[in-house]
Motif scaffolding. Structure first.
Motif, PDB file in Angstrom:
ATOM      1  N   HIS A   1      41.652  15.081  -4.861  1.00 23.85           N
ATOM      2  CA  HIS A   1      40.490  15.239  -5.465  1.00 23.85           C
ATOM      3  C   HIS A   1      40.957  15.049  -7.051  1.00 23.85           C
ATOM      4  CE1 HIS A   1      38.380  16.791  -1.899  1.00 23.85           C
ATOM      5  NE2 HIS A   1      39.552  17.417  -1.781  1.00 23.85           N
TER       6      HIS A   1
ATOM      7  N   ILE B   1      45.924   8.373  -3.149  1.00 23.77           N
ATOM      8  CA  ILE B   1      46.370   9.462  -4.065  1.00 23.77           C
ATOM      9  C   ILE B   1      46.961  10.607  -3.225  1.00 23.77           C
ATOM     10  CG2 ILE B   1      45.963  10.932  -5.797  1.00 23.77           C
ATOM     11  CD1 ILE B   1      45.667   7.950  -6.862  1.00 23.77           C
ATOM     12  N   GLY B   2      48.136  10.898  -3.222  1.00 24.29           N
ATOM     13  CA  GLY B   2      48.615  12.168  -2.442  1.00 24.29           C
ATOM     14  C   GLY B   2      49.855  11.560  -1.717  1.00 24.29           C
TER      15      GLY B   2
ATOM     16  N   SER C   1      51.243   5.147  -1.109  1.00 20.96           N
ATOM     17  CA  SER C   1      50.721   6.344  -1.408  1.00 20.96           C
ATOM     18  C   SER C   1      51.391   7.014  -2.769  1.00 20.96           C
ATOM     19  CB  SER C   1      51.186   7.533  -0.392  1.00 20.96           C
ATOM     20  OG  SER C   1      50.667   7.075   1.015  1.00 20.96           O
TER      21      SER C   1
ATOM     22  N   GLU D   1      49.947  12.943  -6.305  1.00 20.17           N
ATOM     23  CA  GLU D   1      48.895  13.249  -6.928  1.00 20.17           C
ATOM     24  C   GLU D   1      49.332  13.857  -8.266  1.00 20.17           C
ATOM     25  OE1 GLU D   1      45.152  16.488  -6.636  1.00 20.17           O
ATOM     26  OE2 GLU D   1      46.576  15.977  -4.553  1.00 20.17           O
ATOM     27  N   LYS D   2      50.460  14.336  -8.532  1.00 25.43           N
ATOM     28  CA  LYS D   2      50.662  14.824  -9.747  1.00 25.43           C
ATOM     29  C   LYS D   2      51.215  14.032 -10.432  1.00 25.43           C
ATOM     30  CE  LYS D   2      56.000  15.470  -9.537  1.00 25.43           C
ATOM     31  NZ  LYS D   2      55.993  14.661 -10.617  1.00 25.43           N
TER      32      LYS D   2
ATOM     33  N   ARG E   1      47.740  12.629 -11.730  1.00 27.60           N
ATOM     34  CA  ARG E   1      46.969  13.734 -12.716  1.00 27.60           C
ATOM     35  C   ARG E   1      47.747  13.402 -14.040  1.00 27.60           C
ATOM     36  NH1 ARG E   1      43.865  17.802 -11.083  1.00 27.60           N
ATOM     37  NH2 ARG E   1      43.713  17.922  -8.597  1.00 27.60           N
TER      38      ARG E   1
END
Length: 188
Positions: free
Chosen positions: A1, A151-152, A159, A162-163, A166
């Motif tokens: 997300h 993302i993730g 892949s 996510e970090k 962000r």
């Protein structure tokens, strides 16, 4: 997300292969992201005859527009595969197209909206490299398209953690690179 700082005009390309669910798409729309299609079936456009290709392009656009009450301006070819015939069919339905083989920056305005350059981000792409690309695009007033296939955490080279994603979004936000109007596919 996506984090709240992603309240930007960003394009995400969707197919009906359950890579993104309907709730995620609604959330992205509410954040101001533009939704483009990645095909109805995520099948290579090159493997289709002309009638099938037209149906694939038209039906995926109509589905997203009807389902989410939005306008769909752009398409990304599955697997980045396309040819001149594909582009002629895409022009019937879309204002822009992105493959995966055109690496580089885009001028503003975009020279050819049907061959938008992009960088495909892999799980081995360091955030420092992406930040350098962002800085370069900003300095030379270029449009940078970064392709994050997923993302993730995941088990494929596509892949992206996510970090790290962000961190990149936060970097753009802190540097103040996105102010005022942001170029998106609906603008070209």
């Amino acid at each position: 997300h996506p984090p709240d700082i992603c309240n930007r005009n960003v394009v995400i390309f969707c197919s009906r292969q359950n890579f993104v669910d309907e709730n995620d798409i609604q959330k992205l729309i509410s954040y101001g992201w533009e939704i483009g299609t990645h095909g109805q079936t995520h099948t290579s456009f090159l493997s289709m005859d002309n009638a099938t290709l037209d149906n694939e392009l038209k039906s995926s656009k109509e589905y997203l527009e009807r389902k989410f009450g939005i306008k769909v301006y752009s398409v990304a070819s599955p697997y980045g595969e396309y040819d001149d015939n594909t582009i002629e069919h895409i022009k019937k339905y879309y204002k822009a197209h992105r493959g995966a083989g055109e690496y580089g920056y885009n001028g503003i305005p975009v020279e050819n909206p049907y061959t938008i350059n992009a960088f495909v981000v892999m799980n081995t792409t360091p955030t420092s490299e992406i930040k350098q690309m962002i800085d370069y695009a900003h300095k030379y007033k270029q449009w940078l398209v970064l392709v994050f296939h997923k993302i993730g955490d995941g088990d494929t080279e596509y892949s992206y953690p996510e970090k790290d994603f962000r961190e990149i979004v936060e970097y753009v936000h802190i540097k103040g690179y996105i102010q005022g109007n942001v170029v998106s596919n609906s603008d070209i």
